[in-house]
Write a protein that holds these residues in place. Structure first.
Motif, PDB file in Angstrom:
ATOM      1  N   ALA A 257       2.944   1.375  -3.064  1.00  0.00           N
ATOM      2  CA  ALA A 257       3.366   1.068  -1.680  1.00  0.00           C
ATOM      3  C   ALA A 257       3.020   2.605  -0.859  1.00  0.00           C
ATOM      4  CB  ALA A 257       4.740   0.817  -1.589  1.00  0.00           C
ATOM      5  N   ALA A 258       3.563   3.724  -1.482  1.00  0.00           N
ATOM      6  CA  ALA A 258       3.495   5.139  -0.872  1.00  0.00           C
ATOM      7  C   ALA A 258       2.147   5.633  -0.887  1.00  0.00           C
ATOM      8  CB  ALA A 258       4.578   5.919  -1.658  1.00  0.00           C
ATOM      9  N   SER A 259       1.405   5.287  -1.893  1.00  0.00           N
ATOM     10  CA  SER A 259       0.065   5.451  -1.873  1.00  0.00           C
ATOM     11  C   SER A 259      -0.778   4.706  -0.668  1.00  0.00           C
ATOM     12  CB  SER A 259      -0.497   5.110  -3.174  1.00  0.00           C
ATOM     13  OG  SER A 259      -1.824   5.328  -3.264  1.00  0.00           O
ATOM     14  N   GLN A 260      -0.403   3.382  -0.562  1.00  0.00           N
ATOM     15  CA  GLN A 260      -1.037   2.741   0.290  1.00  0.00           C
ATOM     16  C   GLN A 260      -0.999   3.065   1.741  1.00  0.00           C
ATOM     17  OE1 GLN A 260      -3.585   0.512  -0.828  1.00  0.00           O
ATOM     18  NE2 GLN A 260      -3.414  -1.375   0.502  1.00  0.00           N
ATOM     19  N   ALA A 261       0.223   3.509   2.016  1.00  0.00           N
ATOM     20  CA  ALA A 261       0.698   4.059   3.479  1.00  0.00           C
ATOM     21  C   ALA A 261      -0.092   5.126   3.863  1.00  0.00           C
ATOM     22  CB  ALA A 261       2.236   4.378   3.417  1.00  0.00           C
ATOM     23  N   LEU A 262      -0.274   6.041   2.664  1.00  0.00           N
ATOM     24  CA  LEU A 262      -1.251   7.247   3.089  1.00  0.00           C
ATOM     25  C   LEU A 262      -2.749   6.884   3.135  1.00  0.00           C
ATOM     26  CD1 LEU A 262       0.671   9.818   0.513  1.00  0.00           C
ATOM     27  CD2 LEU A 262       0.257   9.891   3.184  1.00  0.00           C
ATOM     28  N   LEU A 263      -3.527   5.931   2.342  1.00  0.00           N
ATOM     29  CA  LEU A 263      -4.827   5.911   2.164  1.00  0.00           C
ATOM     30  C   LEU A 263      -5.365   4.832   2.975  1.00  0.00           C
ATOM     31  CD1 LEU A 263      -5.243   6.092  -1.672  1.00  0.00           C
ATOM     32  CD2 LEU A 263      -5.609   7.970  -0.231  1.00  0.00           C
ATOM     33  N   LEU A 264      -4.716   3.754   3.358  1.00  0.00           N
ATOM     34  CA  LEU A 264      -5.382   2.753   3.997  1.00  0.00           C
ATOM     35  C   LEU A 264      -5.613   3.112   5.618  1.00  0.00           C
ATOM     36  CD1 LEU A 264      -6.058  -0.247   4.048  1.00  0.00           C
ATOM     37  CD2 LEU A 264      -3.830  -0.821   4.647  1.00  0.00           C
ATOM     38  N   PRO A 265      -4.598   3.952   6.091  1.00  0.00           N
ATOM     39  CA  PRO A 265      -5.067   4.611   7.638  1.00  0.00           C
ATOM     40  C   PRO A 265      -6.509   5.389   7.483  1.00  0.00           C
ATOM     41  CG  PRO A 265      -2.805   5.058   7.218  1.00  0.00           C
ATOM     42  CD  PRO A 265      -3.297   4.339   5.805  1.00  0.00           C
ATOM     43  N   ILE A 266      -6.577   6.347   6.423  1.00  0.00           N
ATOM     44  CA  ILE A 266      -7.953   7.069   6.460  1.00  0.00           C
ATOM     45  C   ILE A 266      -9.007   5.967   5.999  1.00  0.00           C
ATOM     46  CG2 ILE A 266      -8.990   8.633   4.803  1.00  0.00           C
ATOM     47  CD1 ILE A 266      -6.397   9.708   3.964  1.00  0.00           C
ATOM     48  N   ASN A 284      -3.878  -0.466  -5.431  1.00  0.00           N
ATOM     49  CA  ASN A 284      -2.803  -0.569  -4.518  1.00  0.00           C
ATOM     50  C   ASN A 284      -2.522  -2.159  -4.181  1.00  0.00           C
ATOM     51  OD1 ASN A 284      -2.078   2.075  -4.754  1.00  0.00           O
ATOM     52  ND2 ASN A 284      -3.060   2.632  -2.942  1.00  0.00           N
ATOM     53  N   TYR A 285      -3.628  -2.492  -3.731  1.00  0.00           N
ATOM     54  CA  TYR A 285      -3.777  -4.178  -3.175  1.00  0.00           C
ATOM     55  C   TYR A 285      -3.146  -4.925  -4.194  1.00  0.00           C
ATOM     56  CZ  TYR A 285      -5.940  -3.564   1.475  1.00  0.00           C
ATOM     57  OH  TYR A 285      -6.183  -3.203   2.801  1.00  0.00           O
ATOM     58  N   TYR A 286      -3.646  -4.819  -5.493  1.00  0.00           N
ATOM     59  CA  TYR A 286      -3.398  -5.769  -6.562  1.00  0.00           C
ATOM     60  C   TYR A 286      -2.010  -5.649  -6.846  1.00  0.00           C
ATOM     61  CZ  TYR A 286      -4.101  -8.741 -10.384  1.00  0.00           C
ATOM     62  OH  TYR A 286      -3.966  -9.765 -11.672  1.00  0.00           O
ATOM     63  N   ALA A 287      -1.597  -4.317  -7.001  1.00  0.00           N
ATOM     64  CA  ALA A 287       0.087  -4.207  -7.529  1.00  0.00           C
ATOM     65  C   ALA A 287       0.822  -4.752  -6.312  1.00  0.00           C
ATOM     66  CB  ALA A 287       0.402  -2.880  -7.767  1.00  0.00           C
ATOM     67  N   LEU A 288       0.464  -4.722  -4.988  1.00  0.00           N
ATOM     68  CA  LEU A 288       1.281  -5.219  -3.840  1.00  0.00           C
ATOM     69  C   LEU A 288       1.152  -6.639  -3.613  1.00  0.00           C
ATOM     70  CD1 LEU A 288       0.789  -2.101  -1.517  1.00  0.00           C
ATOM     71  CD2 LEU A 288       2.790  -2.728  -3.001  1.00  0.00           C
ATOM     72  N   GLY A 289       0.097  -7.407  -4.280  1.00  0.00           N
ATOM     73  CA  GLY A 289      -0.037  -8.900  -4.304  1.00  0.00           C
ATOM     74  C   GLY A 289      -0.954  -9.237  -3.459  1.00  0.00           C
ATOM     75  N   ASP A 290      -1.851  -8.360  -2.962  1.00  0.00           N
ATOM     76  CA  ASP A 290      -3.195  -9.193  -2.014  1.00  0.00           C
ATOM     77  C   ASP A 290      -4.290  -9.041  -2.969  1.00  0.00           C
ATOM     78  OD1 ASP A 290      -4.941  -9.449  -0.298  1.00  0.00           O
ATOM     79  OD2 ASP A 290      -4.189  -8.225   1.511  1.00  0.00           O
ATOM     80  N   TYR A 291      -4.349  -9.968  -3.857  1.00  0.00           N
ATOM     81  CA  TYR A 291      -5.515 -10.014  -5.015  1.00  0.00           C
ATOM     82  C   TYR A 291      -6.953 -10.299  -4.154  1.00  0.00           C
ATOM     83  CZ  TYR A 291      -1.447 -11.097  -7.509  1.00  0.00           C
ATOM     84  OH  TYR A 291      -0.089 -11.130  -8.096  1.00  0.00           O
ATOM     85  N   LYS A 292      -7.039 -10.829  -2.979  1.00  0.00           N
ATOM     86  CA  LYS A 292      -8.238 -10.884  -2.559  1.00  0.00           C
ATOM     87  C   LYS A 292      -8.882  -9.645  -1.804  1.00  0.00           C
ATOM     88  CE  LYS A 292     -11.733 -13.047  -0.187  1.00  0.00           C
ATOM     89  NZ  LYS A 292     -12.454 -11.916   0.456  1.00  0.00           N
ATOM     90  N   ALA A 293      -7.789  -8.667  -1.234  1.00  0.00           N
ATOM     91  CA  ALA A 293      -8.148  -7.610  -0.586  1.00  0.00           C
ATOM     92  C   ALA A 293      -8.633  -6.411  -2.013  1.00  0.00           C
ATOM     93  CB  ALA A 293      -7.309  -6.753  -0.011  1.00  0.00           C
TER      94      ALA A 293
END
Length: 472
Positions: A257-266, A284-293
């Motif tokens: 979650a912390a990684s996604q908060a930094l990388l997704l905006p970039i 990150n997406y997989y671990a957070l449950g968004d398998y399609k992304a």
């Protein structure tokens, strides 16, 4: 009747002529195909230059740069290749890279005419020429290091830095890159020495903090690791470069979650074509449950790199299988169950990637028998008796992965070994399968069982009689 016979090119110059023709027609993809064929037959600076420029024309300047980087790391006289890189990125309309590569070329050759051209083309104004030249040298060294590192050529990336002037090697950026490479190669004492010096100089150096936390994680220094992980989670990067570095490391440390908060905006801001970014976002997406992304990001990674590494879906499923099915066997007091656990690991696709460092450490604490089997599987150590057991396990596993069947085979195989019988596994696994199926109430005839495991009825009967006589 006249027939027109079209001769196909069979030499480098013929392919190059076809490529030049395609370039004049702006058919750059076709030109790239012919240039690659020409290069297979003959190494030529002209071929490489045109191949790089064609890639720039189709929007793949970094791919084109890779061909030039290969020449730089391979050849001693490489000055002119930096001129090519400057021209490449000029064509790609990336002025920062074009200027920095060009300035490095000027430093190597003292080509003042090209320096004047750079200043005019890019309308450059600078106060301190020495500082700008130092930044150019740093940029070039980083670019080629990252190219080698991204291809897994870690020792070459270390050598590249080590061959630079001492003034450049001493830069904090270079020491951080070298420490990262040492970490990747598990050369922990060397990485530790560099990182502790960097943190002594600046305890807020994000790159050094990231790398030092990775070192603690990989070497299982749990108390210190938790302390530094907390420090990482409290950091506030001051630019995108620091955000990117921290985001990538947090993903590796499973702080998704912390990684996604930094990388997704970039990613959303720049739509960067970067393998590390795609890889981290997919996990990150997989671990957070968004398998399609996650799948979409992985497809972008494969398109960019041709990667054949396991996807997040494969990794997480493999880890779940190891946790639920394999680890209970490995921790059993029964040595045969531990052998079965190791065998199941051996059957995993991408097993080297699936096995965590914690699991490796656990495997290395096992007894001599299990260690021998690990050496047989992972280091191809020739062991006749374990080869007999393993081949039987593998053949049975392809038909039925029932753990009790596989354990029955290990028991039976050791009885055969104890009697010093010829270690031809097929009749013995056929007999084992027959007896197990019979005990399970699943009927299979002796004839079919012999055929199923590619043995004769005579050999099957001998093996079956041996087990019956010994009350198996």
């Amino acid at each position: 009747m006249n027939e027109k016979i079209v001769s196909m090119p069979n030499d480098a110059e013929s392919y190059y002529s076809l490529a030049k023709k395609k370039m004049s027609q702006a058919a750059y993809n076709d030109a790239i195909t012919y240039l690659k064929k020409a290069l297979k037959l003959k190494q030529s600076e002209d071929y490489i230059k045109d191949l790089a420029m064609c890639n720039a024309e189709i929007g793949q300047a970094d791919t084109g740069a890779g061909y030039i980087f290969e020449c730089i790391v391979r050849e001693e006289a490489y000055e002119d290749y930096f001129y090519l890189l400057s021209q490449l990125y000029t064509k790609a309309r990336e002025p920062n890279k074009a200027f920095l590569f060009g300035l490095y070329y000027v430093q190597l050759t003292d080509d003042q005419a090209y320096m004047d051209e750079l200043v005019t083309t890019f309308d450059v104004v600078y106060n301190n020429k020495t500082e700008v030249e130092a930044e150019s040298a740093l940029f070039v060294t980083q670019q080629i290091f990252q190219y080698l590192f991204s291809l897994g050529r870690i020792n070459e990336s270390i050598d590249w830095i080590s061959n630079q002037p001492l003034s450049l090697q001493s830069r904090k950026e270079m020491r951080n890159l070298k420490a990262m490479a040492y970490l990747f190669m598990s050369r922990y004492p060397e990485a530790k020495a560099l990182l502790e010096q960097l943190l002594e100089e600046n305890e807020t150096d994000i790159h050094a903090l990231c790398h030092y936390t990775l070192l603690l994680y990989n070497t299982h220094q749990h108390v210190e690791y938790q302390y530094y992980l907390q420090r990482l989670n409290k950091l506030h990067p001051i630019n995108e470069d620091e955000s990117f570095k921290l985001g990538i490391v947090l993903c590796y440390l499973k702080q998704y979650a912390a990684s996604q908060a930094l990388l997704l905006p970039i990613y959303k801001k720049k739509m960067l074509k970067n393998a590390q970014l795609y890889h981290a976002l997919s996990f990150n997406y997989y671990a957070l449950g968004d398998y399609k992304a996650s799948e979409d990001m992985w497809k972008l990674l494969v398109q960019l790199t041709g990667s054949h590494t396991p996807s997040p879906h494969e990794i997480f499923n493999g880890m779940r299988y190891i946790e639920n099915q394999v680890i209970p066997l490995l921790r059993s007091e029964d040595s045969h169950r531990r052998i079965l656990g190791i065998f199941l690991i051996s059957q995993l696709d991408h097993k080297e990637t699936m096995i965590s460092k914690e699991l490796w450490d656990e495997l290395e604490l096992m007894g001599d028998y299990e260690k021998l089997y690990l050496s047989y599987i992972f280091h191809q150590l020739e062991l006749v008796k374990l080869n007999f057991i393993h081949k039987g396990l593998k053949a049975l596993y392809q038909h039925d992965n029932n753990h009790e069947l596989l354990l029955a085979w290990i028991d039976n195989a050791e009885a055969v070994i104890a009697e010093n019988l010829p270690l031809k596994y097929k009749p013995y696994i056929a007999a084992t399968y027959y007896m197990f199926s019979k005990g399970q109430g699943t009927f299979i005839s002796m004839e079919k069982c012999a055929v199923l495991f590619h043995t004769t009825k005579y050999q099957f009967t001998k093996a079956y009689d041996f087990f019956k006589q010994n009350n198996f």
